[in-house]
Design an enzyme around this catalytic site. Structure first.
Site, mmCIF file in Angstrom:
data_model
loop_
_atom_site.group_PDB
_atom_site.id
_atom_site.type_symbol
_atom_site.label_atom_id
_atom_site.label_comp_id
_atom_site.label_asym_id
_atom_site.label_seq_id
_atom_site.Cartn_x
_atom_site.Cartn_y
_atom_site.Cartn_z
ATOM 1 N N GLU A 174 -6.570 -0.782 9.274
ATOM 2 C CA GLU A 174 -5.164 -0.847 9.689
ATOM 3 C C GLU A 174 -5.046 -0.742 11.204
ATOM 4 O O GLU A 174 -4.391 -1.542 11.853
ATOM 5 C CB GLU A 174 -4.401 0.300 9.014
ATOM 6 N N GLN A 223 0.819 -1.213 0.000
ATOM 7 C CA GLN A 223 0.000 0.000 0.000
ATOM 8 C C GLN A 223 0.848 1.258 0.000
ATOM 9 O O GLN A 223 1.740 1.437 0.812
ATOM 10 C CB GLN A 223 -1.037 0.000 1.118
ATOM 11 N N GLY A 224 0.533 2.116 -0.967
ATOM 12 C CA GLY A 224 1.292 3.350 -1.173
ATOM 13 C C GLY A 224 0.564 4.534 -0.588
ATOM 14 O O GLY A 224 -0.228 5.192 -1.267
ATOM 15 N N ASN A 260 3.290 6.341 17.681
ATOM 16 C CA ASN A 260 2.718 6.357 19.030
ATOM 17 C C ASN A 260 2.431 7.776 19.510
ATOM 18 O O ASN A 260 1.500 7.995 20.287
ATOM 19 C CB ASN A 260 3.653 5.612 19.993
ATOM 20 N N GLU A 261 3.209 8.748 19.007
ATOM 21 C CA GLU A 261 2.904 10.147 19.380
ATOM 22 C C GLU A 261 1.515 10.528 18.843
ATOM 23 O O GLU A 261 0.722 11.179 19.520
ATOM 24 C CB GLU A 261 3.959 11.114 18.809
ATOM 25 N N SER A 294 2.252 6.578 2.579
ATOM 26 C CA SER A 294 3.261 7.532 3.065
ATOM 27 C C SER A 294 4.185 8.003 1.947
ATOM 28 O O SER A 294 4.495 7.264 1.031
ATOM 29 C CB SER A 294 4.126 6.877 4.148
ATOM 30 N N SER A 332 5.935 -1.347 2.547
ATOM 31 C CA SER A 332 6.237 -2.733 2.936
ATOM 32 C C SER A 332 5.904 -3.657 1.778
ATOM 33 O O SER A 332 4.857 -3.503 1.136
ATOM 34 C CB SER A 332 5.396 -3.156 4.151
HETATM 35 C C1 LIG Z 1 7.643 -1.151 9.693
HETATM 36 C C2 LIG Z 1 6.921 -0.065 8.935
HETATM 37 C C3 LIG Z 1 6.136 -0.406 7.855
HETATM 38 C C4 LIG Z 1 5.481 0.579 7.126
HETATM 39 N N1 LIG Z 1 4.748 0.212 6.031
HETATM 40 C C5 LIG Z 1 4.138 1.153 5.294
HETATM 41 C C6 LIG Z 1 3.443 0.801 4.100
HETATM 42 O O1 LIG Z 1 3.383 -0.378 3.721
HETATM 43 N N2 LIG Z 1 2.857 1.777 3.380
HETATM 44 C C7 LIG Z 1 2.912 3.083 3.755
HETATM 45 O O2 LIG Z 1 2.340 3.921 3.064
HETATM 46 N N3 LIG Z 1 3.575 3.471 4.871
HETATM 47 C C8 LIG Z 1 4.191 2.531 5.633
HETATM 48 N N4 LIG Z 1 4.888 2.897 6.771
HETATM 49 C C9 LIG Z 1 5.012 4.321 7.086
HETATM 50 C C10 LIG Z 1 4.308 4.779 8.355
HETATM 51 O O3 LIG Z 1 2.919 4.793 8.186
HETATM 52 C C11 LIG Z 1 4.877 6.158 8.675
HETATM 53 O O4 LIG Z 1 6.247 5.977 8.982
HETATM 54 C C12 LIG Z 1 4.192 6.824 9.834
HETATM 55 O O5 LIG Z 1 2.865 7.141 9.515
HETATM 56 C C13 LIG Z 1 4.938 8.102 10.263
HETATM 57 O O6 LIG Z 1 5.158 8.942 9.185
HETATM 58 P P1 LIG Z 1 6.628 9.510 8.877
HETATM 59 O O7 LIG Z 1 7.585 8.384 8.860
HETATM 60 O O8 LIG Z 1 6.538 10.379 7.677
HETATM 61 O O9 LIG Z 1 6.996 10.409 10.132
HETATM 62 P P2 LIG Z 1 6.583 11.925 10.368
HETATM 63 O O10 LIG Z 1 5.128 12.086 10.135
HETATM 64 O O11 LIG Z 1 7.511 12.809 9.621
HETATM 65 O O12 LIG Z 1 6.848 12.067 11.922
HETATM 66 C C14 LIG Z 1 8.179 12.272 12.438
HETATM 67 C C15 LIG Z 1 8.077 12.358 13.949
HETATM 68 O O13 LIG Z 1 7.249 13.479 14.333
HETATM 69 C C16 LIG Z 1 6.167 13.043 15.148
HETATM 70 N N5 LIG Z 1 4.955 13.794 14.809
HETATM 71 C C17 LIG Z 1 4.482 14.064 13.548
HETATM 72 N N6 LIG Z 1 3.338 14.764 13.638
HETATM 73 C C18 LIG Z 1 3.062 14.906 14.960
HETATM 74 C C19 LIG Z 1 1.997 15.513 15.696
HETATM 75 N N7 LIG Z 1 0.955 16.112 15.080
HETATM 76 N N8 LIG Z 1 2.046 15.459 17.044
HETATM 77 C C20 LIG Z 1 3.068 14.854 17.697
HETATM 78 N N9 LIG Z 1 4.112 14.267 17.063
HETATM 79 C C21 LIG Z 1 4.108 14.286 15.715
HETATM 80 C C22 LIG Z 1 5.984 11.570 14.813
HETATM 81 O O14 LIG Z 1 5.378 10.875 15.871
HETATM 82 C C23 LIG Z 1 7.423 11.132 14.569
HETATM 83 O O15 LIG Z 1 8.057 10.827 15.787
HETATM 84 C C24 LIG Z 1 5.581 1.943 7.506
HETATM 85 C C25 LIG Z 1 6.374 2.290 8.610
HETATM 86 C C26 LIG Z 1 7.045 1.310 9.309
HETATM 87 C C27 LIG Z 1 7.910 1.721 10.476
#
Ligand SMILES: Cc1cc2nc3c(=O)[nH]c(=O)nc-3n(C[C@H](O)[C@H](O)[C@H](O)COP(=O)(O)OP(=O)(O)OC[C@H]3O[C@@H](n4cnc5c(N)ncnc54)[C@H](O)[C@@H]3O)c2cc1C
Length: 394
Positions: free
Chosen positions: A247, A129-130, A377-378, A132, A164
């Protein structure tokens, strides 16, 4: 409250437990945290998936018309408990089964349902799934990947990240922007993309464990037929929210954290602390007891979630609480395993001389991913603060 299951449900549990005892190879247990990062490992898991499927133990909660067995919510709950208990390796088409299939059942056209859903339970076609993107994860509605409307097809340009299984996938869902002039939630559409289309490039991202579980995916002038649009154009946010609801429910659903606590207690018997087995140390005993209490509390929270579902109520805060609670507890359990292992914690997975084949150091490194995936978790803290405790937005 009566926490006992009916005799019929207990019979269902016995049947599945005994099937697992007979069919799940002993040396496959306990590898549930490992990524299927090589083709060989992926195919080994696909074979396990097919074994479950052929015996009627895949997508059990799906309607029979789509290849499920129409199991009740309670049976689905018991099924997950038993898989956790057996520490069975994950199945290969998780995204397809838990998210894409149910989303298509709700939003797909009759043709899309007929074409795509039946090949998901058998893992004949693998889905990723695309959602992020490099600049948009938590703030998903801001995605920038563009899909231009060319009448009978869309032309997609952009990039998705942390995808993933993209390296194994036949198809991807894609949340993309079809109208940049509209407010951010309103200009999005949800497409189904054939991963073999010209212009799709999958580049591996290697995790801290050294495994390759996810990828960055690039889309360069990729043509997607209009028939692969799910829901209305520019209303993809609603489809994506359905997807996210599945999800969170699934991610919150891990029901047997006590299995981890028991394994930790066994580790405490194997290692020494101040010249005696660590399990005899009061500090270690207290830590184990507090982990056990948390695991038990999470089990009852998942039962509360189940009760809500049984009453036909919309998903409540339990999904966020479970996702936060299980992933946070898991992280602390693995950190404590490192403390118990002392210098042995430095030995990598399957290193010579490592206690328990070095699985604890791998689990420690892998534990972080659970706190990020499916909404960090945030973000779960924010949801609980705002929607459960009624706190003002920061
Ligand atoms: C093992 C794994 C599998 C994954 N698989 C997929 C997948 O198949 N398809 C897909 O599309 N995505 C996938 N993801 C992506 C995942 O959904 C994102 O990593 C996640 O939603 C966080 O987005 P980000 O990495 O852009 O972090 P960001 O959104 O940039 O966040 C960075 C940091 O800032 C904090 N933060 C951001 N906004 C806030 C707020 N409003 N309040 C407080 N803190 C905040 C976050 O908690 C984090 O610590 C996967 C991630 C992991 C780790």
């Amino acid at each position: 409250m009566d926490f006992n299951f009916s005799e019929e449900d207990e019979a269902f549990r016995r049947e599945f437990r005994s099937w697992l005892e007979t069919n799940l190879p002993r040396d496959w247990r306990d590898d549930s945290e490992l990524e299927a990062d090589t083709k060989t490992e992926f195919e080994r898991r696909r074979a396990w998936h097919r074994t479950l499927y052929d015996a009627g133990w895949m997508c059990i909660n799906w309607p029979k018309e789509y290849g499920g067995r129409g199991a009740t919510l309670i049976q689905q709950f018991i099924y997950s408990q038993e898989l956790d208990r057996a520490k069975a390796p994950p199945t290969v088409n998780f995204q397809g089964i838990a998210r894409v299939g149910p989303t298509l059942m709700q939003w797909g056209t009759p043709e899309q349902k007929k074409r795509y859903i039946p090949r998901i339970p058998s893992a004949e076609e693998i889905w990723c799934q695309g959602l992020s993107e490099p600049n948009h994860g938590s703030d998903l509605a801001a995605v920038e990947t563009r899909a231009e409307d060319h009448g009978d097809h869309f032309v997609v340009n952009g990039s998705k990240v942390w995808t993933s299984n993209a390296h194994h996938a036949d198809f991807s869902t894609l949340l993309c922007r079809t109208d940049p002039t509209l407010p951010k939630h309103r200009g999005l559409s949800y497409l189904l993309v054939d991963m073999r289309s010209p212009g799709v490039t999958v580049r591996p991202l290697v995790q801290i464990t050294g495994e390759h579980g996810f990828n960055q995916v690039f889309f360069e002038d990729v043509e997607v037929p209009r028939s692969n649009l799910v829901g209305q154009k520019n209303q993809g946010w609603m489809v994506a929210m359905t997807n996210m609801m599945f999800e969170r429910t699934i991610h919150g659903g891990r029901s047997e954290m006590m299995v981890e606590v028991r394994q930790l207690a066994n580790l405490a018997k194997k290692v020494n602390r101040a010249g005696r087995p660590a399990s005899e140390d009061k500090y270690v005993q207290q830590k184990l007891a507090s982990f056990a209490c948390e695991a038990e509390a999470l089990k009852y929270t998942s039962m509360r979630q189940l009760t809500r579902q049984l009453r036909g109520l919309p998903p409540g805060p339990e999904g966020s609480i479970l996702k936060l609670g299980t992933t946070d507890l898991n992280l602390r359990i693995q950190s404590f395993a490192m403390e118990l292992l002392g210098p042995y914690s430095q030995l990598e997975y399957q290193a010579a001389g490592a206690i328990d084949r070095g699985k604890w150091s791998h689990r420690m490194l892998a534990a972080r991913r659970g706190t990020i995936a499916a909404g960090t978790n945030e973000i779960q803290h924010n949801i609980i603060g705002e929607r459960v405790l009624g706190l003002p937005k920061g």
